[in-house]
Scaffold this motif. Structure first.
Motif, PDB file in Angstrom:
ATOM      1  N   ILE A  53      27.525  53.811  50.800  1.00 12.27           N
ATOM      2  CA  ILE A  53      29.264  53.320  51.039  1.00 12.27           C
ATOM      3  C   ILE A  53      28.644  51.578  51.316  1.00 12.27           C
ATOM      4  N   VAL A  54      27.780  51.773  51.850  1.00 14.15           N
ATOM      5  CA  VAL A  54      27.505  50.501  52.747  1.00 14.15           C
ATOM      6  C   VAL A  54      26.787  50.069  51.399  1.00 14.15           C
ATOM      7  N   ALA A  55      25.597  50.616  51.485  1.00 18.18           N
ATOM      8  CA  ALA A  55      24.795  49.685  49.419  1.00 18.18           C
ATOM      9  C   ALA A  55      25.263  49.930  48.764  1.00 18.18           C
ATOM     10  N   MET A  56      26.060  50.817  48.345  1.00 17.04           N
ATOM     11  CA  MET A  56      27.169  50.184  47.113  1.00 17.04           C
ATOM     12  C   MET A  56      27.372  49.211  47.257  1.00 17.04           C
ATOM     13  N   LEU A  57      28.551  48.404  48.698  1.00 14.63           N
ATOM     14  CA  LEU A  57      29.001  47.026  48.902  1.00 14.63           C
ATOM     15  C   LEU A  57      28.254  46.377  48.771  1.00 14.63           C
ATOM     16  N   LEU A  58      26.614  46.285  49.334  1.00 13.46           N
ATOM     17  CA  LEU A  58      25.853  45.246  49.160  1.00 13.46           C
ATOM     18  C   LEU A  58      25.164  44.640  48.392  1.00 13.46           C
ATOM     19  N   GLU A  59      25.409  45.779  46.725  1.00  8.09           N
ATOM     20  CA  GLU A  59      24.261  45.566  45.802  1.00  8.09           C
ATOM     21  C   GLU A  59      25.102  45.025  44.686  1.00  8.09           C
ATOM     22  N   THR A  60      26.427  45.952  44.722  1.00  9.10           N
ATOM     23  CA  THR A  60      27.706  45.613  43.492  1.00  9.10           C
ATOM     24  C   THR A  60      29.099  44.164  43.989  1.00  9.10           C
ATOM     25  N   MET A  61      28.538  43.916  45.402  1.00  2.79           N
ATOM     26  CA  MET A  61      30.236  43.485  45.798  1.00  2.79           C
ATOM     27  C   MET A  61      29.430  41.872  46.246  1.00  2.79           C
ATOM     28  N   LEU A  62      28.587  41.976  47.455  1.00  2.00           N
ATOM     29  CA  LEU A  62      28.329  41.117  48.170  1.00  2.00           C
ATOM     30  C   LEU A  62      27.205  39.885  47.729  1.00  2.00           C
ATOM     31  N   ALA A  63      26.284  40.787  47.642  1.00  2.00           N
ATOM     32  CA  ALA A  63      24.923  40.498  47.028  1.00  2.00           C
ATOM     33  C   ALA A  63      24.885  39.391  46.140  1.00  2.00           C
ATOM     34  N   PRO A  64      25.152  40.210  44.851  1.00  2.71           N
ATOM     35  CA  PRO A  64      25.951  39.463  43.879  1.00  2.71           C
ATOM     36  C   PRO A  64      26.850  38.151  43.389  1.00  2.71           C
ATOM     37  N   ASN A  65      27.433  37.943  45.102  1.00  4.57           N
ATOM     38  CA  ASN A  65      28.071  36.972  44.438  1.00  4.57           C
ATOM     39  C   ASN A  65      27.661  35.498  46.285  1.00  4.57           C
ATOM     40  N   GLY A  66      26.714  35.986  46.770  1.00  3.38           N
ATOM     41  CA  GLY A  66      26.386  35.205  47.609  1.00  3.38           C
ATOM     42  C   GLY A  66      26.855  35.210  48.720  1.00  3.38           C
ATOM     43  N   LEU A  67      27.404  36.465  48.959  1.00  4.63           N
ATOM     44  CA  LEU A  67      28.083  36.689  50.579  1.00  4.63           C
ATOM     45  C   LEU A  67      27.921  37.232  51.437  1.00  4.63           C
ATOM     46  N   VAL A  68      27.507  37.691  52.689  1.00  2.00           N
ATOM     47  CA  VAL A  68      26.930  37.902  53.648  1.00  2.00           C
ATOM     48  C   VAL A  68      27.562  39.033  54.658  1.00  2.00           C
ATOM     49  N   ASP A  69      27.371  39.887  55.297  1.00  2.99           N
ATOM     50  CA  ASP A  69      28.033  40.352  56.501  1.00  2.99           C
ATOM     51  C   ASP A  69      27.157  40.260  57.865  1.00  2.99           C
ATOM     52  N   GLY A  70      26.766  39.636  58.143  1.00  2.00           N
ATOM     53  CA  GLY A  70      26.149  39.774  59.632  1.00  2.00           C
ATOM     54  C   GLY A  70      24.558  40.622  59.630  1.00  2.00           C
ATOM     55  N   GLY A  71      24.158  40.000  60.853  1.00  2.00           N
ATOM     56  CA  GLY A  71      22.805  40.748  60.792  1.00  2.00           C
ATOM     57  C   GLY A  71      21.245  41.082  60.388  1.00  2.00           C
ATOM     58  N   VAL A  72      21.215  41.541  59.603  1.00  2.00           N
ATOM     59  CA  VAL A  72      19.736  42.811  59.313  1.00  2.00           C
ATOM     60  C   VAL A  72      20.200  42.298  57.849  1.00  2.00           C
ATOM     61  N   THR A  73      21.167  42.597  57.247  1.00  2.00           N
ATOM     62  CA  THR A  73      21.230  43.038  56.468  1.00  2.00           C
ATOM     63  C   THR A  73      22.195  41.399  55.965  1.00  2.00           C
TER      64      THR A  73
END
Length: 283
Positions: free
Chosen positions: A16-36
């Motif tokens: 779930i984490v991987a999917m959200l990072l690649e399909t929602m956050l990263a393409p739209n220039g948003l982050v969620d803190g920390g190493v990610t």
């Protein structure tokens, strides 16, 4: 079988984490803190794949903090990180689910928080900053919450430079939903209740009334008051819907009774096993 189930949930949460990072956050220039967050920004600046920085930072941190976090945590965190990395590779080719900032903040924060919460609930972690916070707490008594606040404040400042101030503010909203709402919601469980302490001059009558009217399990604790020695205290657990009725039943049996109620995050095994034989209403 229990371990298999736990690793299935670790796999689900990490995916779930991987999917959200690649399909929602990263393409739209948003982050969620920390190493990610650092991984996403490195990808935006230099085109480095997210999984490279993700593993490149998390693995050394995990090795560095292994003594403090324990063998089981290390193994499960390493497994979750590997699954996340595989997911980042597989989901990279999928186009963004949405470009709506509102949907990303709300649904992205909720779903990402569920994924991280599942991993944490089953003994692992996704982000290395939490492991570092434990290390600093063990060695320098630096509060975990304060450490994470300082680190993420620095990261979101970088995000404002890499992207825009608006995107950094939206990322902060995602971070808040993930860490302060959804992870706690997953960890605390859905079965919330109220624990109730009742101090009464008529503990037996009040106890009998609770059992006969509400069929709630109770137990007697023995306390010592400042004026009256050897006082019985009634303890029980109920849910928020029955609490008002419990209050009415108690005050009907003893109008001078004192009640104290506290929320409990998760309850299980609420049955009649706590009922004392002498409190049986049939006697």
């Amino acid at each position: 079988m229990k371990k298999i189930v736990e690793y299935v949930f670790l796999t689900l949460g990490a995916s779930i984490v991987a999917m959200l990072l690649e399909t929602m956050l990263a393409p739209n220039g948003l982050v969620d803190g920390g190493v990610t967050a650092l991984s996403i920004m490195a990808n935006a600046l230099w085109g480095i794949p997210i999984y490279v920085v993700f593993l490149g930072l998390n693995i050394p941190i995990l090795i560095f903090t292994a003594k403090e976090v324990g063998k089981t945590f290390v193994i499960r965190t390493l497994y979750a990180n590997i699954i996340t990395t595989v997911g980042l590779v597989l989901f990279k080719s999928i186009p963004p689910i949405t470009k709506s900032e509102v949907l990303i903040v709300l649904y992205g924060g909720v779903i990402l928080g569920v994924g991280i919460g599942i991993v944490v609930k089953f003994g692992g972690a996704i982000d290395g900053t939490e492991m570092l916070s434990i290390w600093f707490n063990q060695h320098y008594r630096f509060q975990i919450a304060s450490f994470l606040l300082v680190v993420n404040a620095f990261i979101f400042t970088i995000a404002a430079v890499v992207y825009t101030l608006e995107q950094a503010m939206l990322s902060l909203a995602v971070f808040y939903i993930v860490t302060k709402i959804m992870i706690n919601y997953v960890l605390d469980g859905l079965n919330h209740g109220k624990s109730v302490m009742i101090i009464s001059e008529k503990p037996d009558e009040v106890g009998d009334s609770i059992i006969s009217h509400l069929n709630i399990s109770i137990t007697f604790l023995y306390g010592e008051g400042g004026f009256f020695k050897g006082k019985k205290v009634i303890y029980c657990i109920t849910n928020r819907f029955l609490f008002s009725k419990l209050k009415s039943v108690v005050l009907a049996a003893d109008p001078s009774a004192i009640m104290e109620a506290s929320y409990v995050c998760e309850t299980s095994g609420i049955d009649r096993s706590l009922i004392l034989p002498k409190a049986n209403p049939s006697k």
